[in-house]
Design an enzyme around this catalytic site. Structure first.
Site, PDB file in Angstrom:
ATOM      1  CB  ALA A  74      18.096  36.156  32.721  1.00  0.00           C
ATOM      2  CD  GLN A  76      18.151  36.478  40.642  1.00  0.00           C
ATOM      3  OE1 GLN A  76      17.243  36.120  40.914  1.00  0.00           O
ATOM      4  NE2 GLN A  76      19.280  35.560  41.200  1.00  0.00           N
ATOM      5  CB  SER A  77      14.695  33.490  34.749  1.00  0.00           C
ATOM      6  OG  SER A  77      13.268  32.896  34.007  1.00  0.00           O
ATOM      7  CG  ASN A  78      10.925  37.076  37.935  1.00  0.00           C
ATOM      8  OD1 ASN A  78      11.317  37.106  39.098  1.00  0.00           O
ATOM      9  ND2 ASN A  78      10.834  38.200  37.274  1.00  0.00           N
ATOM     10  CB  CYS A  80      13.762  29.716  35.135  1.00  0.00           C
ATOM     11  SG  CYS A  80      14.050  29.658  33.523  1.00  0.00           S
TER      12      CYS A  80
END
Ligand code: PLP
Length: 326
Positions: A74, A76-78, A80
């Site tokens: 997403a 705001q992917s943590n 990534c």
């Protein structure tokens, strides 16, 4: 005693993560004693549960001679952001495929992705896995060796890290002579829960493991977790160890959907911040804690019971949700 055979891993995370008591939150809710396992402090560019997974994923990537990580998430992917940090730390390139249209505000995890030097691609309605495959093909043409990591790092290697995390927790509990009745945490792509339930079986945890679903209905997530736990058991040489009866998911707290912050998340984040000085995140741990608070208010636990909240990180996303949190 079952003896898993663990693959190689790199040392990236700050382990063991602290185990702390949330005394003021416990008192305010008047329910069970609440403890917290601080995987928000794993240390990789603001930490989180993906750092444990990346210890195994990176080791595998390096063993295969890969020099570029590609993953998806997403905006705001943590996952990534932690992948971008792990790549930087080991001198690898990193491409991130983020779901959505370009032009999202450069804040929270997106800001960190950029600072960490990752290349960002937006899906713009295209299937993310096809974009990952295309980036991999382009990398190969440039003479590089790409390594693809699935959503949330949730494959057998990612899940393996949480089998070991259960070993770590059981050692902490033994050292403190503490018996935990429930482990509660946010569950989404299933790798964390698959590892925890498998680790619970291997290391003889006698309590109950409950995943609070962040986006899937309970049946879907149970199927994902059970399949991944079974595959991980095979991967670790545990034969056909079945943990399906340990896979429990609560999907009562999906609210308005993934990454939609509502009153329950806002209340949970403010409560834990103001009673414990601990930050939760808007998408995962805020929702899971809101679920735990609701379960306590409904009398799901007795007073003497002990509940461990496994904090999986994500606080880097807070600024991106500033207007929803106050
Ligand atoms: C990814 C993530 C989760 C969910 O973990 P899964 O292994 O995908 O189920 C929970 N909390 C945070 C903060 C995360 O980033």
């Amino acid at each position: 005693m079952l003896k898993p055979t663990y693959p190689e891993r790199l040392s990236i995370a700050h382990l063991p993560t602290p185990l702390e008591k949330m005394s003021r939150l416990s008192r305010a809710l008047g329910g069970p004693e609440i403890y917290v396992k601080r995987d928000d402090l794993t240390g990789l560019a603001t930490g989180g549960n993906k750092t444990r997974k990346l210890e195994f994923l990176l080791a595998d990537a390096l063993a295969q001679g890969c020099d570029h990580l590609i993953t998806i998430g997403a905006p705001q992917s943590n996952h990534c952001r932690q992948t971008a940090a792990a790549a930087a730390r080991h001198g690898l390139g990193c491409s991130l495929v983020l779901r959505g249209e370009g032009g999202a505000p450069v804040t929270g995890n997106i800001l960190l992705d950029r600072l960490l030097g990752a290349h960002i691609y937006w899906t713009e309605g295209q299937p993310g896995n096809e974009i990952m495959a295309r980036i991999a093909a382009e990398q190969r043409k440039l003479g590089r060796m790409p390594y693809l990591i699935p959503l949330g790092g949730s494959n057998v290697m990612g899940a393996t890290s949480y089998v070991l995390a259960m070993k770590e927790l059981m050692e902490q509990l033994a050292a403190e002579n503490l018996n935990i009745d429930f482990i509660v945490f946010a569950s989404s792509s299933g790798g964390t829960q698959a590892g925890i339930v498998l680790g619970a079986a291997v290391y003889d945890f006698r309590g109950h493991v409950l995943g609070i679903s962040v986006d899937h209905d309970a049946d879907t997530l149970k199927t994902i977790v059970s399949a991944l736990a079974t595959a991980t058991a095979t991967h670790l040489g545990l034969g056909t160890l079945s943990v399906a009866d340990r896979v429990d998911v609560n999907d009562d707290y999906l609210g308005e959907g993934y990454a939609q912050v509502g009153e329950p998340e806002r209340e949970a984040i403010q409560m834990v911040a103001q009673l414990e000085g601990i930050l939760l995140d808007p998408v995962y741990t805020g929702r899971a804690m809101a679920g735990l608070i609701d379960l306590i208010r409904w009398g799901a636990f007795t007073r003497g019971q002990k509940v461990l909240f496994w904090h999986t990180g994500g606080t880097a996303a807070l600024p991106a949700f500033a207007d929803k949190l106050l």
